[in-house]
Design an enzyme around this catalytic site. Structure first.
Site, PDB file in Angstrom:
ATOM      1  N   HIS A 113       0.809  -1.186   0.160  1.00  0.00           N
ATOM      2  CA  HIS A 113       0.010   0.040   0.044  1.00  0.00           C
ATOM      3  C   HIS A 113       0.892   1.301  -0.213  1.00  0.00           C
ATOM      4  O   HIS A 113       1.450   1.527   1.054  1.00  0.00           O
ATOM      5  CB  HIS A 113      -0.996   0.126   1.290  1.00  0.00           C
ATOM      6  CG  HIS A 113      -2.047   1.225   1.348  1.00  0.00           C
ATOM      7  ND1 HIS A 113      -2.791   1.159   2.252  1.00  0.00           N
ATOM      8  CD2 HIS A 113      -1.915   2.195   0.553  1.00  0.00           C
ATOM      9  CE1 HIS A 113      -3.539   2.204   1.935  1.00  0.00           C
ATOM     10  NE2 HIS A 113      -3.052   2.681   1.113  1.00  0.00           N
ATOM     11  N   LYS A 116      -1.664   7.354  -0.552  1.00  0.00           N
ATOM     12  CA  LYS A 116      -2.284   8.414  -1.577  1.00  0.00           C
ATOM     13  C   LYS A 116      -2.284   7.931  -3.006  1.00  0.00           C
ATOM     14  O   LYS A 116      -2.107   8.739  -4.167  1.00  0.00           O
ATOM     15  CB  LYS A 116      -1.454   9.976  -1.472  1.00  0.00           C
ATOM     16  CG  LYS A 116      -1.341  10.458  -0.063  1.00  0.00           C
ATOM     17  CD  LYS A 116      -2.473  10.078   0.627  1.00  0.00           C
ATOM     18  CE  LYS A 116      -3.622  11.051   0.508  1.00  0.00           C
ATOM     19  NZ  LYS A 116      -4.733  10.782   1.275  1.00  0.00           N
ATOM     20  N   TRP A 165      -0.890  -3.349  10.331  1.00  0.00           N
ATOM     21  CA  TRP A 165       0.258  -2.830   9.733  1.00  0.00           C
ATOM     22  C   TRP A 165       1.368  -4.026  10.243  1.00  0.00           C
ATOM     23  O   TRP A 165       2.387  -3.335  10.982  1.00  0.00           O
ATOM     24  CB  TRP A 165       0.710  -1.556   9.975  1.00  0.00           C
ATOM     25  CG  TRP A 165      -0.162  -0.466   9.247  1.00  0.00           C
ATOM     26  CD1 TRP A 165      -1.191   0.192  10.000  1.00  0.00           C
ATOM     27  CD2 TRP A 165      -0.264  -0.227   7.878  1.00  0.00           C
ATOM     28  NE1 TRP A 165      -1.802   1.018   9.095  1.00  0.00           N
ATOM     29  CE2 TRP A 165      -1.519   0.522   7.891  1.00  0.00           C
ATOM     30  CE3 TRP A 165       0.255  -0.755   6.773  1.00  0.00           C
ATOM     31  CZ2 TRP A 165      -1.952   1.271   6.816  1.00  0.00           C
ATOM     32  CZ3 TRP A 165      -0.376  -0.006   5.596  1.00  0.00           C
ATOM     33  CH2 TRP A 165      -1.347   0.718   5.529  1.00  0.00           C
ATOM     34  N   HIS A 170       2.926   1.211   6.155  1.00  0.00           N
ATOM     35  CA  HIS A 170       3.178   1.433   4.959  1.00  0.00           C
ATOM     36  C   HIS A 170       4.290   0.790   4.346  1.00  0.00           C
ATOM     37  O   HIS A 170       5.374   1.275   3.751  1.00  0.00           O
ATOM     38  CB  HIS A 170       3.034   2.949   4.508  1.00  0.00           C
ATOM     39  CG  HIS A 170       1.464   3.566   4.364  1.00  0.00           C
ATOM     40  ND1 HIS A 170       0.654   3.342   3.250  1.00  0.00           N
ATOM     41  CD2 HIS A 170       0.962   4.362   5.175  1.00  0.00           C
ATOM     42  CE1 HIS A 170      -0.316   3.896   3.498  1.00  0.00           C
ATOM     43  NE2 HIS A 170      -0.430   4.546   4.679  1.00  0.00           N
ATOM     44  N   ARG A 205      -0.398   5.552  -9.035  1.00  0.00           N
ATOM     45  CA  ARG A 205      -0.982   6.837  -9.277  1.00  0.00           C
ATOM     46  C   ARG A 205      -0.072   7.750 -10.402  1.00  0.00           C
ATOM     47  O   ARG A 205       1.134   7.761 -10.073  1.00  0.00           O
ATOM     48  CB  ARG A 205      -1.651   7.542  -8.100  1.00  0.00           C
ATOM     49  CG  ARG A 205      -2.658   8.733  -8.240  1.00  0.00           C
ATOM     50  CD  ARG A 205      -3.178   9.184  -7.095  1.00  0.00           C
ATOM     51  NE  ARG A 205      -4.091  10.202  -7.164  1.00  0.00           N
ATOM     52  CZ  ARG A 205      -4.631  11.090  -6.113  1.00  0.00           C
ATOM     53  NH1 ARG A 205      -4.325  10.682  -4.983  1.00  0.00           N
ATOM     54  NH2 ARG A 205      -5.483  12.103  -6.524  1.00  0.00           N
ATOM     55  N   SER A 213      -1.604  15.314  -3.581  1.00  0.00           N
ATOM     56  CA  SER A 213      -2.571  14.913  -2.469  1.00  0.00           C
ATOM     57  C   SER A 213      -1.773  14.484  -1.192  1.00  0.00           C
ATOM     58  O   SER A 213      -2.427  14.535  -0.260  1.00  0.00           O
ATOM     59  CB  SER A 213      -2.997  13.397  -3.033  1.00  0.00           C
ATOM     60  OG  SER A 213      -3.825  12.783  -2.052  1.00  0.00           O
ATOM     61  N   HIS A 217      -2.627  15.959   2.681  1.00  0.00           N
ATOM     62  CA  HIS A 217      -2.854  15.049   3.791  1.00  0.00           C
ATOM     63  C   HIS A 217      -1.795  15.405   4.711  1.00  0.00           C
ATOM     64  O   HIS A 217      -2.282  15.603   6.146  1.00  0.00           O
ATOM     65  CB  HIS A 217      -2.476  13.841   3.245  1.00  0.00           C
ATOM     66  CG  HIS A 217      -3.018  12.686   4.014  1.00  0.00           C
ATOM     67  ND1 HIS A 217      -4.393  12.527   4.545  1.00  0.00           N
ATOM     68  CD2 HIS A 217      -2.380  11.853   4.795  1.00  0.00           C
ATOM     69  CE1 HIS A 217      -4.503  11.703   5.173  1.00  0.00           C
ATOM     70  NE2 HIS A 217      -3.282  10.907   5.614  1.00  0.00           N
ATOM     71  N   THR A 337     -15.650   2.290  -9.079  1.00  0.00           N
ATOM     72  CA  THR A 337     -16.118   3.815  -9.682  1.00  0.00           C
ATOM     73  C   THR A 337     -15.024   4.501  -9.771  1.00  0.00           C
ATOM     74  O   THR A 337     -14.049   4.514  -8.853  1.00  0.00           O
ATOM     75  CB  THR A 337     -16.962   4.219  -8.531  1.00  0.00           C
ATOM     76  OG1 THR A 337     -18.098   3.124  -8.322  1.00  0.00           O
ATOM     77  CG2 THR A 337     -17.622   5.579  -8.956  1.00  0.00           C
ATOM     78  N   GLN A 338     -15.017   5.399 -11.000  1.00  0.00           N
ATOM     79  CA  GLN A 338     -14.149   6.275 -11.412  1.00  0.00           C
ATOM     80  C   GLN A 338     -14.272   7.611 -10.525  1.00  0.00           C
ATOM     81  O   GLN A 338     -15.349   8.098 -11.223  1.00  0.00           O
ATOM     82  CB  GLN A 338     -13.954   6.348 -12.641  1.00  0.00           C
ATOM     83  CG  GLN A 338     -12.806   6.977 -13.156  1.00  0.00           C
ATOM     84  CD  GLN A 338     -11.250   6.537 -12.745  1.00  0.00           C
ATOM     85  OE1 GLN A 338     -10.892   5.447 -13.035  1.00  0.00           O
ATOM     86  NE2 GLN A 338     -10.095   7.404 -12.309  1.00  0.00           N
TER      87      GLN A 338
END
Length: 471
Positions: A113, A116, A165, A170, A205, A213, A217, A337-338
């Protein structure tokens, strides 16, 4: 009146010619400038015109048409081009990523993961939205779900929402590959530890959107101080990984402050989290030059990405769902869903700041272009295979129906059985076969309809699927 009518006709012809020229220019734009980052004015013009045409087609009540074809949901959801032109050459092993995932055995899906990238949404899909014989048990107020194999008290998913975790907040590729096997085996007695297959997956991404992003955050007070960053058995020292802020968090920081910190892990985060950091001395940047370090990390990230069982892209939600289902032979209950409206997309960033972000994330930019190309090639190959399999099933069904029709027609046309002749009168001749074989011989002379032997190759669907071949 004749002069007026002839003048009106000439004007109509001129308008038609101008419209045809405009349409031709829009079509050529897709070939000359396939990327939206280039020739932006032309793309804006083309999108405006197509939006107007789409509105007209919807008002007419017919099926939605896009680029002259019936609208494909996988194209419509993210605006991808109908004709994808690959830039990189990949092997068939890289493109065919179907795995024999055995959820009832000892196989484990490991979700890497990256911050963002939409990983939280995808992680929830894994525990709440997959059709399973034994669904994950998720209860209100609990951060983790229990995802057990059918008939076993053992998890098949290693992720934030299933095991927490367990390898650090992460955890990256370097941490997971050294931590996950020991974590999974710690729950088994040494003499009963199975040989497991670990299938790593992740989501990537667009680097600029992801960077913005993360800034938003962090600006709201988020930190990842609990991250361990373990590499070669230890966490980095403060001198190897200094902090960008002195307080409890970095809330309220401006975009300029966020970009100016040279130790900011937001820079090229995707490349670093997918690479094997032990190849470059972990977080000790004094072991080699920046260019050499960049080249090694980028090549390692690309290699690990190719070797992963699956990866998806935030900008292609429906394709991500499709490839995951094809790879693991699992199905989601509800479609992805986009969502194009995010906090990052609402940020008004000046051109000079955008240029700075691209420079700071140049490794991620190259990695993302590589990943996008591989992702779309995998999608194209998977769709072609799906259509070939569907064609084979139709042909098999046609052969089955043809056999049934042949048998039925043979029975209808079968002549009445003649009376038995004395053995002396037919000593040199064999009695014609009776039953099924005799019926087949008679029916073989009956012509079948032409549609039985029509070849399904050469349809428009197959042409569009194969029009762009790898160079």
């Amino acid at each position: 009146m004749d002069e007026r009518s002839s003048s009106s006709i000439r004007h109509h012809r001129v308008l038609i010619v101008l419209l045809m020229v405009l349409l031709f220019g829009i079509i050529m734009t897709q070939y000359v400038c396939p990327s939206r980052s280039e020739c932006q004015m032309l793309h804006h013009l083309g999108s405006w015109f197509k939006d107007g045409a789409a509105t007209g087609s919807r008002s007419g009540g017919g099926n939605e048409i896009q680029d002259g074809l019936q609208r494909d949901p996988y194209i419509a959801e993210d605006g991808a081009l109908v004709r994808f032109i690959p830039r990189f050459n990949f092997t068939q092993a890289d493109l065919n990523r179907g795995v024999d995932f055995n959820i009832k055995g000892d196989d484990v899906i490991v979700f890497l993961h990256i911050q963002k990238t939409g990983g939280t949404t995808f992680g929830r899909h894994l525990v709440r939205n997959i059709q399973l014989e034994r669904p994950c048990e998720c209860h209100a107020g609990q951060k983790k779900c229990t995802c057990l194999r059918p008939g076993k008290m053992e998890t098949w998913l290693f992720s934030r929402f299933s095991t927490g975790w367990s390898c650090g907040l992460h955890a990256d590729w370097t941490e997971l590959t050294s931590c996950v096997p020991s974590r999974m085996d710690s729950r088994e007695a040494p003499e009963t530890q199975p040989s497991r297959n670990y299938y790593y997956i992740t989501i990537l991404r667009d680097p600029v959107s992801r960077f913005l992003s993360e800034w938003r955050h962090v600006q709201r007070g988020a930190t990842w101080r609990a991250s361990l960053h373990v590499c070669d058995g230890r966490s980095p020292t403060l001198s190897e990984l200094p902090s960008c802020y002195s307080g409890d968090d970095w809330s309220g920081c401006s975009l300029q402050e966020f970009m100016d910190c040279p130790y900011n892990l937001a820079n090229n985060r995707q490349t670093r989290m997918l690479a094997d950091l032990s190849l470059v001395g972990c977080y000790n940047v004094s072991t080699m030059s920046d260019d050499e370090r960049c080249a090694l990390l980028l090549e390692s990230a690309k290699r690990n990405l190719r070797g992963m069982a699956f990866f998806g892209l935030t900008e292609y939600q429906r394709k991500t769902q499709y490839l995951f289902e094809r790879t693991f032979n699992l199905e989601f209950i509800a479609p992805f869903t986009q969502l194009n409206g995010t906090r990052a997309s609402s940020v008004d960033v000046p051109p000079e700041a955008q240029h700075k972000i691209l420079q700071l994330n140049r490794w991620d930019v190259e990695l993302y272009e590589y990943a996008r190309d591989l992702f779309l090639q995998r999608f194209q190959v998977a769709r072609q295979q799906e259509r070939r399999q569907a064609r084979a099933r139709r042909q098999q069904e046609r052969r089955r129906l043809r056999g049934r029709l042949t048998t039925k027609q043979g029975r209808l046309l079968k002549p009445t059985e003649p009376p038995r002749q004395p053995a002396s009168s037919s000593a040199g001749a064999e009695e014609p076969p009776r039953g099924k074989a005799g019926g087949d011989n008679v029916a073989s002379e009956v012509p079948l309809p032409d549609w039985w032997d029509q070849d399904e190759n050469g349809t428009m669907e197959d042409y569009m699927d194969n029009v762009e071949q790898w160079k």
